[in-house]
Design an enzyme around this catalytic site. Sequence first.
Site, PDB file in Angstrom:
ATOM      1  N   SER A 127      64.627  51.007  41.250  1.00 25.83           N
ATOM      2  CA  SER A 127      65.709  51.302  42.207  1.00 25.83           C
ATOM      3  C   SER A 127      66.869  51.900  41.438  1.00 25.83           C
ATOM      4  CB  SER A 127      66.182  50.006  42.883  1.00 25.83           C
ATOM      5  OG  SER A 127      67.373  50.227  43.623  1.00 25.83           O
ATOM      6  N   TYR A 142      69.934  41.122  42.210  1.00 29.50           N
ATOM      7  CA  TYR A 142      68.977  42.173  42.611  1.00 29.50           C
ATOM      8  C   TYR A 142      68.987  43.288  41.568  1.00 29.50           C
ATOM      9  CZ  TYR A 142      66.627  45.945  45.054  1.00 29.50           C
ATOM     10  OH  TYR A 142      65.754  46.964  45.358  1.00 29.50           O
TER      11      TYR A 142
HETATM   12  P1  NDP Z   1      60.348  46.398  52.963  1.00 26.81           P
HETATM   13  O1  NDP Z   1      61.095  45.129  53.194  1.00 26.81           O
HETATM   14  O2  NDP Z   1      60.138  47.315  54.107  1.00 26.81           O
HETATM   15  O3  NDP Z   1      58.940  46.092  52.277  1.00 26.81           O
HETATM   16  C1  NDP Z   1      58.807  45.096  51.301  1.00 26.81           C
HETATM   17  C2  NDP Z   1      57.332  44.815  51.065  1.00 26.81           C
HETATM   18  O4  NDP Z   1      57.212  43.836  50.013  1.00 26.81           O
HETATM   19  C3  NDP Z   1      56.659  44.242  52.297  1.00 26.81           C
HETATM   20  O5  NDP Z   1      55.409  44.849  52.466  1.00 26.81           O
HETATM   21  C4  NDP Z   1      56.489  42.774  51.960  1.00 26.81           C
HETATM   22  O6  NDP Z   1      55.279  42.293  52.538  1.00 26.81           O
HETATM   23  C5  NDP Z   1      56.357  42.809  50.440  1.00 26.81           C
HETATM   24  N1  NDP Z   1      56.765  41.525  49.871  1.00 26.81           N
HETATM   25  C6  NDP Z   1      58.014  40.998  49.872  1.00 26.81           C
HETATM   26  N2  NDP Z   1      57.992  39.767  49.337  1.00 26.81           N
HETATM   27  C7  NDP Z   1      56.699  39.517  48.992  1.00 26.81           C
HETATM   28  C8  NDP Z   1      56.033  38.410  48.416  1.00 26.81           C
HETATM   29  N3  NDP Z   1      56.694  37.293  48.081  1.00 26.81           N
HETATM   30  N4  NDP Z   1      54.700  38.475  48.204  1.00 26.81           N
HETATM   31  C9  NDP Z   1      54.018  39.606  48.537  1.00 26.81           C
HETATM   32  N5  NDP Z   1      54.589  40.696  49.081  1.00 26.81           N
HETATM   33  C10 NDP Z   1      55.912  40.637  49.318  1.00 26.81           C
HETATM   34  O7  NDP Z   1      61.175  47.153  51.802  1.00 26.81           O
HETATM   35  P2  NDP Z   1      60.961  48.562  51.055  1.00 26.81           P
HETATM   36  O8  NDP Z   1      59.742  49.239  51.506  1.00 26.81           O
HETATM   37  O9  NDP Z   1      62.245  49.282  51.137  1.00 26.81           O
HETATM   38  O10 NDP Z   1      60.807  48.052  49.559  1.00 26.81           O
HETATM   39  C11 NDP Z   1      59.699  48.362  48.733  1.00 26.81           C
HETATM   40  C12 NDP Z   1      60.166  48.420  47.286  1.00 26.81           C
HETATM   41  O11 NDP Z   1      61.114  49.467  47.131  1.00 26.81           O
HETATM   42  C13 NDP Z   1      60.872  47.157  46.807  1.00 26.81           C
HETATM   43  O12 NDP Z   1      60.463  46.879  45.475  1.00 26.81           O
HETATM   44  C14 NDP Z   1      62.342  47.527  46.845  1.00 26.81           C
HETATM   45  O13 NDP Z   1      63.105  46.789  45.919  1.00 26.81           O
HETATM   46  C15 NDP Z   1      62.253  48.990  46.458  1.00 26.81           C
HETATM   47  N6  NDP Z   1      63.405  49.804  46.842  1.00 26.81           N
HETATM   48  C16 NDP Z   1      63.810  49.905  48.141  1.00 26.81           C
HETATM   49  C17 NDP Z   1      64.905  50.673  48.455  1.00 26.81           C
HETATM   50  C18 NDP Z   1      65.447  50.774  49.852  1.00 26.81           C
HETATM   51  O14 NDP Z   1      66.599  51.248  50.006  1.00 26.81           O
HETATM   52  N7  NDP Z   1      64.719  50.398  50.885  1.00 26.81           N
HETATM   53  C19 NDP Z   1      65.613  51.450  47.440  1.00 26.81           C
HETATM   54  C20 NDP Z   1      65.124  51.252  46.102  1.00 26.81           C
HETATM   55  C21 NDP Z   1      64.048  50.482  45.832  1.00 26.81           C
HETATM   56  P3  NDP Z   1      55.094  40.857  53.235  1.00 26.81           P
HETATM   57  O15 NDP Z   1      56.434  40.446  53.803  1.00 26.81           O
HETATM   58  O16 NDP Z   1      54.037  41.077  54.270  1.00 26.81           O
HETATM   59  O17 NDP Z   1      54.627  39.975  52.126  1.00 26.81           O
HETATM   60  C1  8X3 Z   2      67.659  49.382  47.148  1.00 19.70           C
HETATM   61  C2  8X3 Z   2      68.807  50.341  47.098  1.00 19.70           C
HETATM   62  O1  8X3 Z   2      71.317  50.466  46.702  1.00 19.70           O
HETATM   63  O2  8X3 Z   2      70.520  48.860  48.337  1.00 19.70           O
HETATM   64  O3  8X3 Z   2      67.175  49.104  45.890  1.00 19.70           O
HETATM   65  O4  8X3 Z   2      70.201  48.439  46.014  1.00 19.70           O
HETATM   66  S1  8X3 Z   2      70.260  49.455  47.025  1.00 19.70           S
END
Ligand code: NDP
Ligand code: 8X3
Length: 253
Positions: free
Chosen positions: A140, A153
């Site tokens: 991220s 985070y």
């Molecule tokens: P979502 O919340 O839409 O998706 C998160 C996914 O992670 C879900 O499929 C969830 O599945 C899974 N997950 C969460 N906790 C667990 C757990 N304990 N065990 C297994 N699976 C888990 O978020 P995003 O798609 O946005 O996030 C995906 C990645 O991208 C993350 O690593 C996030 O930090 C990163 N990211 C996101 C950004 C954003 O702005 N959205 C920006 C930068 C990075 P389930 O709940 O079914 O287990």
């Molecule tokens: C997710 C993007 O800026 O909310 O990693 O941390 S931010």
Amino acid sequence: MPQKRTAIITGATSGIGEATASLLAGHNFRLVLCGRRKDRLEKLRQGLSLKTEVTTLSFDVRDKGAVAAAFQSLDDGWRQADVLVNNAGNAHGLAPIQSGSVEDWDAMIDINVKGLLYVSHEVLPAMVKKNSGHIVNLGSIAGKEAYPNGNVYCASKFAVDALTKGMRMDLNAHGIKVTAIHPGLVETEFSLVRFKGDKGRADAVYQGYQPLRAEDIADMVLFALTRPPHVVVADLVVFPVAQASSTIVRKSL
Ligand code: NDP
Ligand code: 8X3
């Protein structure tokens, strides 16, 4: 048509993981989709099975016994994956360090850091044995620059950045590619999880500008996975145009 590659995607039940699964299904990959929500995994499996072979694993990445058992349940054909997309992760809370929740801190370290390690531990031996493979870690912008109230985070994503660099060094002798993709603001369930289901607060994060869509990041994953054999995309930071840093977002509100 070249033989299909096998890709394991964690966090495939929503957001970036789900969009990546949908995209790879149409680009000569067969898929191992992981997440905790079995109903969503099953729905995805049914939808994507029209395009490619799909299997699912339901486990909590925090539970190292469950992670090991899940991967051991796969037959060799699936277990010897070509690609691992370490995507599962979330933020939990947004608070100054002096008033943060210990439970939120545990969740972020356990999921974003230790969970990524537990899954990699199960998948890497087969890649090392065959001297090929590709790991894609979802970092991220929070892992490049800390921002106010993001403390733990951000620390968890700085750890992902460090682990990515370490993996690339340690796996270099085995020809395994290691990529980190670091998105800025992407509209997914991310903020809903961060704000514990408060939809108004979550929606506000994405108002007044065009955030990235999960599909934009899936595109980057596919790009990284489809470079020629001698090329590795090592580190990719991707913002919406309105974003210039963790703290600078041009909003029209
Ligand atoms: P979502 O919340 O839409 O998706 C998160 C996914 O992670 C879900 O499929 C969830 O599945 C899974 N997950 C969460 N906790 C667990 C757990 N304990 N065990 C297994 N699976 C888990 O978020 P995003 O798609 O946005 O996030 C995906 C990645 O991208 C993350 O690593 C996030 O930090 C990163 N990211 C996101 C950004 C954003 O702005 N959205 C920006 C930068 C990075 P389930 O709940 O079914 O287990
Ligand atoms: C997710 C993007 O800026 O909310 O990693 O941390 S931010």
